[in-house]
Design a protein around this motif. Structure first.
Motif, PDB file in Angstrom:
ATOM      1  N   TYR A 170       9.675 -43.126 -23.452  1.00 38.56           N
ATOM      2  CA  TYR A 170      10.543 -43.802 -24.423  1.00 38.56           C
ATOM      3  C   TYR A 170       9.902 -44.997 -25.125  1.00 38.56           C
ATOM      4  O   TYR A 170      10.519 -45.572 -26.013  1.00 38.56           O
ATOM      5  CB  TYR A 170      11.828 -44.276 -23.737  1.00 38.56           C
ATOM      6  N   ALA A 198       4.157 -39.644 -31.053  1.00 32.45           N
ATOM      7  CA  ALA A 198       5.331 -39.217 -31.822  1.00 32.45           C
ATOM      8  C   ALA A 198       4.978 -39.058 -33.300  1.00 32.45           C
ATOM      9  O   ALA A 198       5.304 -38.044 -33.926  1.00 32.45           O
ATOM     10  CB  ALA A 198       6.467 -40.222 -31.650  1.00 32.45           C
ATOM     11  N   LEU A 199       4.291 -40.053 -33.851  1.00 34.64           N
ATOM     12  CA  LEU A 199       3.933 -39.996 -35.272  1.00 34.64           C
ATOM     13  C   LEU A 199       2.918 -38.890 -35.552  1.00 34.64           C
ATOM     14  O   LEU A 199       3.007 -38.201 -36.576  1.00 34.64           O
ATOM     15  CB  LEU A 199       3.366 -41.350 -35.717  1.00 34.64           C
ATOM     16  N   ASN A 224       2.695 -36.143 -34.130  1.00 30.22           N
ATOM     17  CA  ASN A 224       3.327 -34.830 -34.002  1.00 30.22           C
ATOM     18  C   ASN A 224       4.508 -34.646 -34.939  1.00 30.22           C
ATOM     19  O   ASN A 224       5.383 -33.815 -34.700  1.00 30.22           O
ATOM     20  CB  ASN A 224       3.754 -34.592 -32.551  1.00 30.22           C
ATOM     21  N   GLY A 225       4.543 -35.445 -36.003  1.00 27.52           N
ATOM     22  CA  GLY A 225       5.477 -35.188 -37.083  1.00 27.52           C
ATOM     23  C   GLY A 225       6.827 -35.878 -37.008  1.00 27.52           C
ATOM     24  O   GLY A 225       7.693 -35.642 -37.849  1.00 27.52           O
ATOM     25  N   VAL A 226       7.049 -36.751 -36.007  1.00 28.10           N
ATOM     26  CA  VAL A 226       8.316 -37.494 -35.953  1.00 28.10           C
ATOM     27  C   VAL A 226       8.295 -38.543 -37.061  1.00 28.10           C
ATOM     28  O   VAL A 226       7.297 -39.253 -37.229  1.00 28.10           O
ATOM     29  CB  VAL A 226       8.516 -38.173 -34.576  1.00 28.10           C
ATOM     30  N   ASP A 227       9.360 -38.640 -37.838  1.00 27.82           N
ATOM     31  CA  ASP A 227       9.358 -39.564 -38.972  1.00 27.82           C
ATOM     32  C   ASP A 227       9.376 -41.012 -38.513  1.00 27.82           C
ATOM     33  O   ASP A 227       9.854 -41.339 -37.423  1.00 27.82           O
ATOM     34  CB  ASP A 227      10.544 -39.276 -39.903  1.00 27.82           C
ATOM     35  N   THR A 230      12.703 -42.743 -37.360  1.00 30.07           N
ATOM     36  CA  THR A 230      13.166 -42.365 -36.017  1.00 30.07           C
ATOM     37  C   THR A 230      12.353 -43.080 -34.952  1.00 30.07           C
ATOM     38  O   THR A 230      12.911 -43.617 -33.983  1.00 30.07           O
ATOM     39  CB  THR A 230      13.048 -40.837 -35.826  1.00 30.07           C
ATOM     40  N   VAL A 231      11.038 -43.108 -35.114  1.00 31.53           N
ATOM     41  CA  VAL A 231      10.169 -43.804 -34.151  1.00 31.53           C
ATOM     42  C   VAL A 231      10.532 -45.282 -34.097  1.00 31.53           C
ATOM     43  O   VAL A 231      10.622 -45.881 -33.023  1.00 31.53           O
ATOM     44  CB  VAL A 231       8.685 -43.617 -34.529  1.00 31.53           C
TER      45      VAL A 231
END
Length: 254
Positions: A72, A205-206, A208-211, A214-215
């Motif tokens: 997290y 996270a970034l 692997n495509g997490v916007d 959201t991060v």
């Protein structure tokens, strides 16, 4: 440099107050140049190194703090401040509402739990992932076993706290920082700070495509702009991939 800048700001404000109270004729810190902090370049682990770290942490008191920071991106203070009452197993949510810090009271170092978070956005709700839920449930059962085993010797003050030792005492924030590098060295892992697990979470996270938005909300940053600035090295790579993708699409049309 950031610490020096904070000292400069504090002393400048104090002397400014003294000038307003006519204790000083002028503010001596008006003549002192403000230091310019260098931009910190965060270290982070690869997914493979995170897996090795979690294996190494098994059986250690740091196991749960490592899991919470890796899954997290929680700050050290948020890990130690996590309460069982803030984990909603039914609705699968973890609420970050408290933090722990160490302060000196009467010459002794004390761990203080407070609901005054770093920023208002630091108070947030996160999804309770199945694998983390299983670890938390096993940990709570273990705590109950220790409490029955040690009876009167078990600390009653921290019954609602998640990160405690076998005798129910709260794991100190400084203990995490002290023990973490020793655990890495013992297991032949690259040296990073415990806080760098937060950077590891954000970077993975970034990548692997997490916007970014959201991060940013998961990390409890006050703005997505701050996240963009902090992880510019990752977002630059993402922009390059996006540009290459568009280039491939449009080149066929051309």
């Amino acid at each position: 440099e950031k610490t020096v800048l904070e000292y400069h700001n504090l002393l400048h404000d104090a002397c400014g107050w003294a000038v307003r109270q006519e204790i000083l004729l002028s503010n001596p810190f008006d003549k002192v140049d403000r230091p310019k902090p260098k931009k910190y370049s965060a270290c982070y682990y690869t997914p493979e190194q995170v897996q090795l770290l979690m294996e190494a942490a098994k059986g250690e008191r740091l196991f749960l703090p490592v899991i919470l920071a890796a899954y997290y991106g929680l700050r050290r203070s948020e890990v130690v401040g996590l309460r069982w009452s803030n984990i909603d197993f039914e609705n699968k949510r973890i609420y970050i509402r408290n933090k722990a810090s160490e302060v000196k009271e009467n010459g002794k170092l004390q761990t203080v739990i407070t609901d005054e978070m770093k920023t208002e956005s630091s108070k947030r709700a996160l999804p309770l992932l199945p694998e983390v839920e299983n670890i938390l449930r096993e940990h709570r059962e273990l705590q109950d076993t220790y409490r029955r085993l040690y009876r009167r010797d078990y600390a009653k003050e921290y019954l609602d706290m998640v990160c405690v030792d076998p005798l129910g005492n709260l794991i100190r924030p400084n203990y995490i920082s002290e023990r973490f590098p020793k655990m890495l060295k013992k297991n032949g892992l690259p040296r990073i700070r415990f806080h760098d697990l937060r950077h590891t979470f954000a970077t993975m996270a970034l990548q692997n495509g997490v916007d970014v938005k959201t991060v940013s909300s998961m990390l409890g940053h006050y703005s997505a702009g701050f996240t963009l600035d902090t992880y510019a090295h990752v977002t630059t790579d993402a922009q390059l991939k996006a540009a290459q993708t568009m280039g491939n699409i449009l080149s066929r049309a051309v």
